[in-house]
Design an enzyme around this catalytic site. Structure first.
Site, short mmCIF file in Angstrom:
data_model
loop_
_atom_site.label_atom_id
_atom_site.label_comp_id
_atom_site.label_asym_id
_atom_site.label_seq_id
_atom_site.Cartn_x
_atom_site.Cartn_y
_atom_site.Cartn_z
N VAL A 46 38.16 42.93 31.87
CA VAL A 46 37.13 43.50 32.48
C VAL A 46 37.55 43.71 34.05
CG1 VAL A 46 34.89 43.23 33.52
CG2 VAL A 46 35.47 42.33 31.19
N LYS A 47 36.92 44.95 34.39
CA LYS A 47 37.41 45.46 35.87
C LYS A 47 36.01 45.40 36.36
CE LYS A 47 38.84 49.11 38.78
NZ LYS A 47 39.31 50.37 38.96
#
Length: 294
Positions: A205-206
């Site tokens: 996840v960013k």
């Protein structure tokens, strides 16, 4: 050793010696397949468990971003200090010599569809399919996810399709938390968005750094890489990077705070020292200033 008949002792083959099985160095990835783990090991350094990504995918909705007018000149100068290129298909194929990516991971932007001329950026499509990602030797596919925006469901559908295609071929997916103009950037929102993306099945996840970021990282079962965001003073950017790593981030995907820096080469080295060597933000800022003078 071998006996007189040339038959080797079983111990030489490790027979009878128990295997040592340790947890995989990437959070939440113990049960993935070999190919998936191999690609994640290119992205996240096995020694530090962290990653420094260089984001230069801004042009897919911002156009020729300041500092990235010439991808072919700016990106190659920074390559020695990054772990992963984060770019678009067009940016990669037209401006990046594949020879310089040999020992680097490739994070390929696979969503698009909006621009800064749109009032709502959340109406995106999957614009790069899995066959193209394989042809480009991608180690990670990245797609934008708009939690709370008008096209939230569509963006989650895009994410789901990319994850399913990637899982078929052992290519991980990074869900990118997109923050709209009206959304609050607080821990409550980021806990919601990052957890949804992970629950759908993204391997990475960013997201963004925020107050109480440690609660965001703790409640997300896969690694979070923070976005650098808009350009801020170098000292502030290094403090943000250090605090994020300290609070549980698995790395940074920094763009404008590197390539718009007064000295991009000094800045990327200072960020790398925080991510992989564990120095604090003051040491990193001193390092930046020392390198800048050279």
């Amino acid at each position: 050793m071998a006996d007189k008949d040339g038959i080797k002792d079983a111990k030489e083959f490790g027979i009878g010696i128990p295997q040592v099985t340790e947890g995989f160095h990437v959070k939440g990835c113990n049960h993935y397949g070999w190919g998936m783990k191999s690609r994640l090991s290119k992205i996240f350094n096995p020694k530090s468990g962290k990653s420094l990504m260089l984001a230069f995918d801004h042009g897919y909705f911002l156009g020729p971003t300041s500092g990235l007018e010439r991808l072919d000149l700016k990106i190659p100068s920074l390559v020695d200090y990054i772990d992963c290129f984060m770019g678009t298909r067009g940016g990669m194929t037209t401006c990046i010599d594949p020879a310089i990516t040999a020992n680097k991971a490739i994070a390929l932007r696979v969503s698009s569809g909006s621009s800064i001329l749109d009032d709502d950026l959340s109406n995106e499509i999957v614009s790069v399919d899995i066959a193209e990602a394989i042809r480009m030797n991608a180690d990670l596919m990245a797609t934008q996810v708009y939690i709370g925006a008008p096209y939230q469901t569509k963006s989650i559908d895009n994410l789901s399709k990319v994850i399913c295609a990637g899982n078929t071929y052992g290519i991980p997916t990074m869900g990118v938390v997109a923050v709209g103009k009206e959304m609050e950037r607080n821990a409550k929102y980021f806990r919601l968005a990052t957890r949804i993306i992970a629950e759908v099945g993204a391997q990475v996840v960013k997201s963004y750094y925020c107050d109480d970021f440690d609660s965001v990282a703790a409640s997300c079962p896969v690694p979070i890489v923070i976005a650098g965001g808009k350009k801020i003073p170098e000292k502030d950017a290094l403090e943000m990077c250090y605090n994020a790593i300290l609070m549980g981030a698995a790395g940074v995907d920094m763009g404008r705070n590197i390539f718009q820096s007064e000295d991009p080469l000094a800045m990327v080295q200072a960020v790398r020292a925080i991510v992989h060597d564990g120095i604090d933000s003051k040491e990193a800022f001193d390092m930046f200033n020392e390198l800048k003078t050279k």
